[in-house]
Design a protein around this motif. Structure first.
Motif, PDB file in Angstrom:
ATOM      1  N   ILE A  36       0.843  -1.198   0.000  1.00 44.19           N
ATOM      2  CA  ILE A  36       0.000   0.000   0.000  1.00 44.19           C
ATOM      3  C   ILE A  36       0.876   1.246   0.000  1.00 44.19           C
ATOM      4  CG2 ILE A  36      -1.801   1.265   1.212  1.00 44.19           C
ATOM      5  CD1 ILE A  36      -2.659  -1.315   2.527  1.00 44.19           C
ATOM      6  N   SER A  37       0.742   2.038  -1.022  1.00 45.85           N
ATOM      7  CA  SER A  37       1.494   3.304  -1.113  1.00 45.85           C
ATOM      8  C   SER A  37       0.679   4.375  -0.394  1.00 45.85           C
ATOM      9  CB  SER A  37       1.724   3.683  -2.579  1.00 45.85           C
ATOM     10  OG  SER A  37       2.475   2.692  -3.241  1.00 45.85           O
ATOM     11  N   VAL A  38       0.907   4.508   0.917  1.00 41.33           N
ATOM     12  CA  VAL A  38       0.015   5.324   1.740  1.00 41.33           C
ATOM     13  C   VAL A  38       0.125   6.814   1.446  1.00 41.33           C
ATOM     14  CG1 VAL A  38      -0.202   3.677   3.642  1.00 41.33           C
ATOM     15  CG2 VAL A  38       1.704   5.322   3.638  1.00 41.33           C
TER      16      VAL A  38
ATOM     17  N   LEU B  92       5.045  12.897  -5.094  1.00 44.57           N
ATOM     18  CA  LEU B  92       3.727  12.432  -5.538  1.00 44.57           C
ATOM     19  C   LEU B  92       3.697  12.192  -7.041  1.00 44.57           C
ATOM     20  CD1 LEU B  92       1.483  14.802  -3.378  1.00 44.57           C
ATOM     21  CD2 LEU B  92       1.873  12.349  -3.023  1.00 44.57           C
ATOM     22  N   TYR B  93       4.497  12.952  -7.779  1.00 46.85           N
ATOM     23  CA  TYR B  93       4.511  12.771  -9.231  1.00 46.85           C
ATOM     24  C   TYR B  93       5.012  11.383  -9.622  1.00 46.85           C
ATOM     25  CZ  TYR B  93       5.363  13.486 -14.187  1.00 46.85           C
ATOM     26  OH  TYR B  93       5.348  13.355 -15.554  1.00 46.85           O
ATOM     27  N   VAL B  94       5.902  10.813  -8.835  1.00 46.58           N
ATOM     28  CA  VAL B  94       6.393   9.455  -9.105  1.00 46.58           C
ATOM     29  C   VAL B  94       5.229   8.477  -9.121  1.00 46.58           C
ATOM     30  CG1 VAL B  94       7.816   7.583  -8.204  1.00 46.58           C
ATOM     31  CG2 VAL B  94       8.673   9.918  -8.147  1.00 46.58           C
ATOM     32  N   TYR B  95       4.304   8.638  -8.163  1.00 45.93           N
ATOM     33  CA  TYR B  95       3.133   7.767  -8.120  1.00 45.93           C
ATOM     34  C   TYR B  95       2.186   8.070  -9.275  1.00 45.93           C
ATOM     35  CZ  TYR B  95       4.587   6.672  -3.329  1.00 45.93           C
ATOM     36  OH  TYR B  95       5.279   6.253  -2.227  1.00 45.93           O
ATOM     37  N   HIS B  96       1.978   9.365  -9.553  1.00 50.78           N
ATOM     38  CA  HIS B  96       1.089   9.741 -10.660  1.00 50.78           C
ATOM     39  C   HIS B  96       1.556   9.110 -11.958  1.00 50.78           C
ATOM     40  CE1 HIS B  96      -1.220  12.066 -13.527  1.00 50.78           C
ATOM     41  NE2 HIS B  96      -0.097  12.513 -14.078  1.00 50.78           N
ATOM     42  N   LYS B  97       2.850   9.133 -12.206  1.00 47.47           N
ATOM     43  CA  LYS B  97       3.395   8.570 -13.442  1.00 47.47           C
ATOM     44  C   LYS B  97       3.181   7.064 -13.495  1.00 47.47           C
ATOM     45  CE  LYS B  97       7.470   9.036 -16.407  1.00 47.47           C
ATOM     46  NZ  LYS B  97       8.856   9.553 -16.511  1.00 47.47           N
TER      47      LYS B  97
ATOM     48  N   PRO C  20       4.760 -12.671 -21.129  1.00 48.61           N
ATOM     49  CA  PRO C  20       5.265 -11.371 -21.598  1.00 48.61           C
ATOM     50  C   PRO C  20       4.335 -10.680 -22.585  1.00 48.61           C
ATOM     51  CG  PRO C  20       6.500 -13.173 -22.588  1.00 48.61           C
ATOM     52  CD  PRO C  20       5.627 -13.784 -21.548  1.00 48.61           C
ATOM     53  N   GLU C  21       3.379 -11.417 -23.129  1.00 51.06           N
ATOM     54  CA  GLU C  21       2.454 -10.814 -24.084  1.00 51.06           C
ATOM     55  C   GLU C  21       1.333 -10.039 -23.384  1.00 51.06           C
ATOM     56  OE1 GLU C  21       1.036 -13.824 -26.679  1.00 51.06           O
ATOM     57  OE2 GLU C  21       3.026 -14.282 -27.517  1.00 51.06           O
ATOM     58  N   ILE C  22       1.204 -10.241 -22.072  1.00 46.31           N
ATOM     59  CA  ILE C  22       0.157  -9.554 -21.318  1.00 46.31           C
ATOM     60  C   ILE C  22       0.725  -8.292 -20.677  1.00 46.31           C
ATOM     61  CG2 ILE C  22      -1.449  -9.733 -19.374  1.00 46.31           C
ATOM     62  CD1 ILE C  22      -1.579 -12.700 -19.863  1.00 46.31           C
ATOM     63  N   GLU C  23      -0.042  -7.202 -20.730  1.00 44.45           N
ATOM     64  CA  GLU C  23       0.374  -5.951 -20.096  1.00 44.45           C
ATOM     65  C   GLU C  23      -0.096  -5.951 -18.640  1.00 44.45           C
ATOM     66  OE1 GLU C  23      -0.967  -2.534 -22.238  1.00 44.45           O
ATOM     67  OE2 GLU C  23       0.735  -2.585 -23.627  1.00 44.45           O
ATOM     68  N   TYR C  24       0.765  -6.329 -17.734  1.00 47.17           N
ATOM     69  CA  TYR C  24       0.429  -6.300 -16.308  1.00 47.17           C
ATOM     70  C   TYR C  24       0.571  -4.862 -15.788  1.00 47.17           C
ATOM     71  CZ  TYR C  24       0.908 -11.368 -16.582  1.00 47.17           C
ATOM     72  OH  TYR C  24       0.765 -12.695 -16.923  1.00 47.17           O
ATOM     73  N   ARG C  25      -0.385  -4.467 -14.987  1.00 48.05           N
ATOM     74  CA  ARG C  25      -0.379  -3.099 -14.474  1.00 48.05           C
ATOM     75  C   ARG C  25      -0.397  -3.115 -12.938  1.00 48.05           C
ATOM     76  NH1 ARG C  25      -1.113   0.895 -18.082  1.00 48.05           N
ATOM     77  NH2 ARG C  25      -1.553   0.250 -20.218  1.00 48.05           N
ATOM     78  N   PRO C  26       0.288  -2.154 -12.333  1.00 46.33           N
ATOM     79  CA  PRO C  26       0.320  -2.118 -10.861  1.00 46.33           C
ATOM     80  C   PRO C  26      -1.061  -1.781 -10.296  1.00 46.33           C
ATOM     81  CG  PRO C  26       1.299  -0.121 -11.753  1.00 46.33           C
ATOM     82  CD  PRO C  26       1.043  -1.023 -12.924  1.00 46.33           C
ATOM     83  N   PHE C  27      -1.335  -2.267  -9.109  1.00 46.29           N
ATOM     84  CA  PHE C  27      -2.668  -2.059  -8.524  1.00 46.29           C
ATOM     85  C   PHE C  27      -2.905  -0.603  -8.143  1.00 46.29           C
ATOM     86  CE2 PHE C  27      -6.130  -2.312  -5.498  1.00 46.29           C
ATOM     87  CZ  PHE C  27      -6.982  -3.220  -6.142  1.00 46.29           C
ATOM     88  N   ILE C  28      -1.858   0.201  -8.090  1.00 43.43           N
ATOM     89  CA  ILE C  28      -2.013   1.623  -7.753  1.00 43.43           C
ATOM     90  C   ILE C  28      -2.964   2.321  -8.722  1.00 43.43           C
ATOM     91  CG2 ILE C  28      -0.080   2.475  -9.125  1.00 43.43           C
ATOM     92  CD1 ILE C  28       0.592   4.369  -6.826  1.00 43.43           C
ATOM     93  N   GLN C  29      -3.144   1.743  -9.903  1.00 43.47           N
ATOM     94  CA  GLN C  29      -4.038   2.336 -10.888  1.00 43.47           C
ATOM     95  C   GLN C  29      -5.507   2.271 -10.453  1.00 43.47           C
ATOM     96  OE1 GLN C  29      -3.157   0.536 -14.677  1.00 43.47           O
ATOM     97  NE2 GLN C  29      -1.079   1.365 -14.745  1.00 43.47           N
ATOM     98  N   HIS C  30      -5.809   1.463  -9.447  1.00 41.66           N
ATOM     99  CA  HIS C  30      -7.182   1.336  -8.956  1.00 41.66           C
ATOM    100  C   HIS C  30      -7.440   2.216  -7.726  1.00 41.66           C
ATOM    101  CE1 HIS C  30      -7.984  -2.033 -11.653  1.00 41.66           C
ATOM    102  NE2 HIS C  30      -6.836  -2.551 -11.278  1.00 41.66           N
ATOM    103  N   TYR C  31      -6.411   2.892  -7.232  1.00 39.22           N
ATOM    104  CA  TYR C  31      -6.569   3.683  -6.007  1.00 39.22           C
ATOM    105  C   TYR C  31      -7.665   4.755  -6.141  1.00 39.22           C
ATOM    106  CZ  TYR C  31      -2.374   1.903  -3.609  1.00 39.22           C
ATOM    107  OH  TYR C  31      -1.453   1.119  -2.958  1.00 39.22           O
TER     108      TYR C  31
END
Length: 515
Positions: A376-378, A450-455, A493-504
């Motif tokens: 969790i990126s608090v 915060l920009y690091v997380y936004h990116k 490798p053919e699937i684009e896995y995305r970090p869960f932070i995108q659902h925050y």
């Protein structure tokens, strides 16, 4: 109050959990109050003023424990718990009677002393019934109805409410001569009975005060209590306006006697609004309240870090989770870092404490939707939660597209001092004399962190991994390092896995629907 006695009898462990370091205020107040009571021998009513959510009840309970530890007399009346009652003073008197019982039991009573205490208690209850429940209005109203009939109910109600009826409101032409005579006779009898009742109530009120004062003096003389009897009234600002006002008026006019100290724990600003709700919006609520209190003591507002610690204690929903604190302060314990992260965000926005609690609740609720295997990126979660609470339009814009650093800073400008806030960064440097290494502190703007997380919100895990392999892992860039581990192993490798932070953002928006 004897300082040596304080050191001997007060157990410091009773103040465990005093995150706001308020024991010194309790000690100061006790010393001042007891000196003042001993010098003036007058009743005392104190307003303990503090904003909502700043630990008034905690302070009252701990202070009361200190008083009891030195054999003082304490009764606590929770006004909020008794707010259901329409008979305000009856509920208060019931709690007072219950609270008196253990104080009387402190005395190693002889038969004679026991009889005296029992008689004084009976006198107190009897005096209360006469003073607080005279039923004078009902008696006078009954007499008037008997003489004039049910047709004059509106006159009776107008008289009892203090409003003088206008003769023009009644059709006297339709009234018979006998009815008019009955009305005049009824009104005369009504006023006589009301005057008698008023005189009787005034005498009963003084009798009740004398009985209460005598009971307190007996408890002091028999060493059941040392010093004045403290009666704490807590949570008054949470009560409905009419209840709060009636209780205050009853305390001042019926229960204020020598040897008794009332401490009313409340938010004076909120209580003044309750007064205005009863007497009108243009009424001077603060001026009215000052009539009831001999002095006010304002508890200092806690600092943001201490308040964050209390929120962690009361709503420990982050306990046991894998957390990325967003700060480069490895020397601190995890609990400290969590509070520091929250403090960094809330101080940047200068949020009032009530808002801080709401933001904490939003972030805590949102965290329940983050999988256990995701860190969790608090810092980012707290930032989004503040936006949901105070700047929802900025939250919407933030999720529309990837911004450059300059665009991100420009977006943050209208929402306060966040761009001027910095966090510490530590990096290893060589000592000049060549012996060993040490941590040197520098500062990084909060917007850069915060920009690091936004990116990262707009990147795939492979893109984050590739960028981190190319870039130096200096703070704050390494904050997204853990997101690489969210990619399955083995993975396709053919699937684009995305970090869960995108659902925050989605989680925060849902959590913000709660109140």
């Amino acid at each position: 109050m004897n300082q040596q006695a304080t050191e001997q009898h007060i157990d410091p462990s009773k103040w465990e959990g005093d995150a706001f370091n308020r024991k010194i205020y309790a000690d100061f107040l006790s010393q001042y109050i007891e000196m003042r009571v001993s010098k003036t021998d007058e009743p005392l009513t104190v307003a303990l003023d503090a904003a909502w959510g700043t630990g008034k009840t905690f302070f009252v309970n701990k202070w009361a424990s200190d008083i009891e530890a030195r054999n003082g007399g304490v009764i606590i009346f929770d006004a909020w718990k008794n707010d259901f009652s329409n008979e305000v003073l009856v509920s208060f008197m019931a709690e007072l009677s219950i609270g008196m019982k253990p104080l009387r039991e402190r005395i190693a009573t002889t038969v004679k002393v026991a009889e005296v205490l029992n008689q004084q208690t009976k006198s107190l209850m009897s005096g209360f019934r006469k003073a607080a429940l005279p039923a004078a209005g009902a008696i006078a109203k009954g007499v008037l109805k008997k003489l004039t009939g049910m047709a004059v109910d509106e006159i009776v109600d107008a008289i009892e409410s203090g409003n003088t009826p206008d003769v023009d409101d009644f059709d006297l032409e339709k009234a018979t001569e006998g009815a008019v005579e009955d009305l005049e006779k009824g009104l005369e009898t009504f006023f006589e009975k009301t005057l008698e009742a008023h005189q009787a109530r005034s005498a009963a009120t003084q009798d009740f005060k004398d009985a209460l004062e005598l009971l307190v003096k007996t408890l002091q003389a028999e060493s059941a209590i040392e010093g004045p009897l403290y009666i704490f009234v807590d949570e008054l600002d949470r009560c409905r306006p009419d209840y709060a006002i009636k209780l205050l008026e009853g305390i001042k006019h019926l229960f204020a006697v020598n040897g008794v100290v009332f401490v009313v724990s409340t938010n004076m600003d909120q209580l003044s609004k309750s007064v205005q709700a009863v007497y009108g919006g243009n009424f001077d609520g603060f001026g009215y309240l000052k009539r009831f209190f001999d002095f006010e003591f304002t508890l200092p507002q806690p600092d943001f870090y201490s308040f964050a610690q209390v929120l962690m204690r009361d709503l420990p929903l982050f306990t046991g989770r894998n957390i990325n604190y967003g700060l480069d302060e490895p020397a601190y314990k995890k609990e400290v870092l969590l509070a520091r992260s929250f403090e960094l965000i809330t101080s940047a926005f200068n949020l009032p404490l009530r808002s801080q609690k709401q933001v904490w609740m939003i972030a805590s609720a949102a965290s329940s939707g983050i999988p256990a295997n995701s860190q969790i990126s608090v810092l980012w979660l707290f930032f989004l939660s503040v936006l949901r609470h105070s700047h929802p339009e900025t939250l919407e814009k933030l999720g529309e597209k990837l911004l450059s650093l300059d665009q991100f800073k420009e977006l943050c400008k209208p929402i306060g001092g966040i761009s001027g806030t910095s966090a510490k960064s530590f990096h290893r440097v060589e000592r000049q004399n060549g012996y060993g290494h040490f941590d040197e502190a520098s500062f990084v703007e909060l917007t850069n962190i915060l920009y690091v997380y936004h990116k990262a919100v707009f990147e795939t895990i492979d893109e984050i991994s590739k960028r981190m392999n190319q870039d130096s892992l200096r703070y704050p860039k390494y904050l997204v390092n853990n997101m690489v581990n969210e990619r399955p192993n083995p993975y396709n490798p053919e699937i684009e896995y995305r970090p869960f932070i995108q659902h925050y953002q989605k989680l925060v928006k849902m959590a913000g629907l709660m109140s």
